[in-house]
Design an enzyme around this catalytic site. Structure first.
Site, PDB file in Angstrom:
ATOM      1  N   TRP A 285      37.128   6.272 -20.001  1.00 21.54           N
ATOM      2  CA  TRP A 285      38.323   5.999 -19.200  1.00 21.54           C
ATOM      3  C   TRP A 285      39.217   4.966 -19.865  1.00 21.54           C
ATOM      4  O   TRP A 285      40.445   5.091 -19.843  1.00 21.54           O
ATOM      5  CB  TRP A 285      37.949   5.591 -17.773  1.00 21.54           C
ATOM      6  CG  TRP A 285      37.172   6.670 -17.080  1.00 21.54           C
ATOM      7  CD1 TRP A 285      35.874   6.596 -16.648  1.00 21.54           C
ATOM      8  CD2 TRP A 285      37.612   8.000 -16.780  1.00 21.54           C
ATOM      9  NE1 TRP A 285      35.501   7.797 -16.093  1.00 21.54           N
ATOM     10  CE2 TRP A 285      36.535   8.666 -16.160  1.00 21.54           C
ATOM     11  CE3 TRP A 285      38.813   8.701 -16.980  1.00 21.54           C
ATOM     12  CZ2 TRP A 285      36.624  10.003 -15.730  1.00 21.54           C
ATOM     13  CZ3 TRP A 285      38.901  10.024 -16.552  1.00 21.54           C
ATOM     14  CH2 TRP A 285      37.822  10.650 -15.935  1.00 21.54           C
TER      15      TRP A 285
ATOM     16  N   ASP B 215      41.261  -1.089 -14.260  1.00 29.80           N
ATOM     17  CA  ASP B 215      40.917   0.174 -13.631  1.00 29.80           C
ATOM     18  C   ASP B 215      39.610  -0.073 -12.883  1.00 29.80           C
ATOM     19  O   ASP B 215      38.550  -0.201 -13.486  1.00 29.80           O
ATOM     20  CB  ASP B 215      40.729   1.242 -14.719  1.00 29.80           C
ATOM     21  CG  ASP B 215      40.252   2.578 -14.153  1.00 29.80           C
ATOM     22  OD1 ASP B 215      40.025   2.669 -12.931  1.00 29.80           O
ATOM     23  OD2 ASP B 215      40.114   3.536 -14.952  1.00 29.80           O
TER      24      ASP B 215
ATOM     25  N   LYS C 298      35.914   7.561  -5.612  1.00 32.33           N
ATOM     26  CA  LYS C 298      34.599   7.031  -5.987  1.00 32.33           C
ATOM     27  C   LYS C 298      34.052   6.161  -4.858  1.00 32.33           C
ATOM     28  O   LYS C 298      33.002   6.416  -4.319  1.00 32.33           O
ATOM     29  CB  LYS C 298      34.689   6.202  -7.274  1.00 32.33           C
ATOM     30  CG  LYS C 298      35.414   6.883  -8.424  1.00 32.33           C
ATOM     31  CD  LYS C 298      34.552   7.899  -9.146  1.00 32.33           C
ATOM     32  CE  LYS C 298      35.301   8.842 -10.062  1.00 32.33           C
ATOM     33  NZ  LYS C 298      36.132   8.281 -11.100  1.00 32.33           N
TER      34      LYS C 298
HETATM   35  C1  LIG Z   1      37.003   8.858 -12.211  1.00 32.78           C
HETATM   36  C2  LIG Z   1      37.652   7.788 -12.972  1.00 32.78           C
HETATM   37  C3  LIG Z   1      38.958   7.913 -13.452  1.00 32.78           C
HETATM   38  C4  LIG Z   1      39.766   9.173 -13.276  1.00 32.78           C
HETATM   39  O1  LIG Z   1      40.213   9.237 -11.991  1.00 32.78           O
HETATM   40  P1  LIG Z   1      41.192  10.402 -11.463  1.00 32.78           P
HETATM   41  O2  LIG Z   1      41.514   9.928 -10.091  1.00 32.78           O
HETATM   42  O3  LIG Z   1      40.393  11.669 -11.500  1.00 32.78           O
HETATM   43  O4  LIG Z   1      42.356  10.457 -12.367  1.00 32.78           O
HETATM   44  C5  LIG Z   1      39.516   6.857 -14.123  1.00 32.78           C
HETATM   45  N1  LIG Z   1      38.837   5.716 -14.315  1.00 32.78           N
HETATM   46  C6  LIG Z   1      37.566   5.544 -13.874  1.00 32.78           C
HETATM   47  C7  LIG Z   1      36.866   4.257 -14.112  1.00 32.78           C
HETATM   48  C8  LIG Z   1      36.941   6.582 -13.199  1.00 32.78           C
HETATM   49  O5  LIG Z   1      35.688   6.418 -12.751  1.00 32.78           O
END
Ligand SMILES: *Cc1c(COP(=O)(O)O)cnc(C)c1O
Length: 362
Positions: free
Chosen positions: A104, A173, A197
């Site tokens: 990511w 993030d 998540k």
């Molecule tokens: C799942 C995830 C993403 C991607 O998320 P989307 O909402 O599918 O774009 C980005 N960063 C992390 C840390 C993730 O776990």
């Protein structure tokens, strides 16, 4: 457990608190006496105003955000933020520091580079297949921001403590660990998290932005890609993902009223992950993949002696009502995602199953 439900260890979309799902079910046909479903009411109604305002208020309270932070709800997932962040907040004459701790982070870096932005990868754990979080990082004094991924969902690593950036705004993030523990928001210029998540269903990304960041935004951005649009319209410039925001609101209410806040949530998360790591460490059959001091409390990655056994493990677990244990397709192996909503009972059931599975192959 409610009828026909299994223990859910999916990485995302992932488990939600059962009481939240039940509340949705109960109010689904007639939301707050409106005679309509939450999926049918206007996003301009008083009913929806209450939902989004409550979600914002609870987020600010749970994370202890000062008045200088805005809480936004944006579609396009965390992945759209990889592009919106440099577009809005990295001026062409400046450079940003990124720490690369896995898939990511790498994607966030790529989306800045695509736009021709200047990015410095100041630290990376690629040398050891992203099994650790880098330490003692030297940031550039004039960096526009420092970008990190607080929890690496795929590799199973997590920043135990955030890096000290000496006044450079920290951007994170937090898709897979937001609301899992308290932290000091002061160093952060921006935080974002795809809801699916730890705080809701797919379809919405929570973005928290500090007021002073807004001054950097260039004027020529498309309306929907400009943070100012979301700030000035309370995320209601166009039709937002109402159902997803509603579910987030209920999860935040559950965090405050049922769990009792983020200190309590963190203690529970430590207990759950502690039990699982303790078991894994005591076993000669299972092997963890992340370095101990970088281990994630949310995504616990492990291997079995060979890939055939891993396949059989995942399949047999599902027969025993334990779902979602396959590792990400890019790394293989196994992964138990134990987000906020995953219960202690689920973790104990998993450990029991793992002991049993191991004993048959000794
Ligand atoms: C799942 C995830 C993403 C991607 O998320 P989307 O909402 O599918 O774009 C980005 N960063 C992390 C840390 C993730 O776990």
């Amino acid at each position: 457990m409610a009828a026909n439900r299994i223990h859910n260890f999916n990485a995302g979309p992932a488990a939600l608190p059962l009481s939240v799902l039940e509340e949705i079910q109960e109010s689904f046909l007639n939301f707050k006496g409106s005679g309509m479903s939450i999926t049918e009411i206007s996003h301009r109604s008083k009913w929806f105003d209450d939902v989004i305002n409550d979600a914002v208020t609870r987020t600010k309270r749970l994370l202890n955000l000062g008045k200088n932070f805005h809480v936004l709800f944006i579609q396009g997932g965390a992945s759209l933020q990889f592009c919106m962040i440099p577009m809005n907040l990295l001026p062409d004459d400046r450079s940003a520091d990124y720490v690369d701790t896995g898939t990511w982070s790498s994607k966030a870096i790529k989306e800045a580079q695509i736009q021709g932005k200047s990015v410095k990868v100041v630290a990376s754990s690629a040398d050891k297949n992203y099994t650790y979080i880098p330490k003692d990082i030297q940031f550039c004094d004039d960096a526009a921001y420092v970008h990190i991924t607080s929890n690496n969902t795929i590799k199973g690593t997590q920043w135990a403590k955030f890096p000290v950036t000496n006044g450079i705004p920290l951007f994170a993030d937090m898709s897979s660990d937001i609301m899992s523990r308290p932290f000091d928001p002061a160093p952060f210029g921006l935080i974002y998290a795809g809801a699916q998540k730890n705080i809701g269903p797919a379809g919405v990304c929570m973005v928290i932005i500090r007021d002073d960041m807004l001054r950097r935004i260039p004027e020529n951005l498309p309306t929907m890609l400009n943070y100012t649009t979301y700030v000035s319209e309370n995320s209601l410039y166009n039709t937002p993902p109402c159902f997803a925001i509603y579910t987030v609101q209920l999860v935040l209410k559950w965090l405050e009223d049922t769990i009792g806040g983020l200190e309590k949530m963190e203690a529970l998360n430590q207990e759950k992950a502690g039990l699982l790591y303790e078991f894994l460490d005591s076993s000669e059959f299972y092997r963890t993949t992340a370095e101990p001091e970088s281990r994630s409390l949310m995504n616990i990655t492990f291997r079995l002696p060979d890939e055939d056994l891993e396949k059989r493990f995942v399949a047999k677990a599902l027969k025993n009502e334990l779902g979602g244990l396959k590792g990400h397709s890019s790394v293989g192996g196994c992964r138990a995602s134990i987000y906020n909503a995953t219960t202690l009972a689920a973790v104990k059931a998993l450990i029991d199953f793992m002991m049993n599975f191991e004993s048959k192959f000794d």
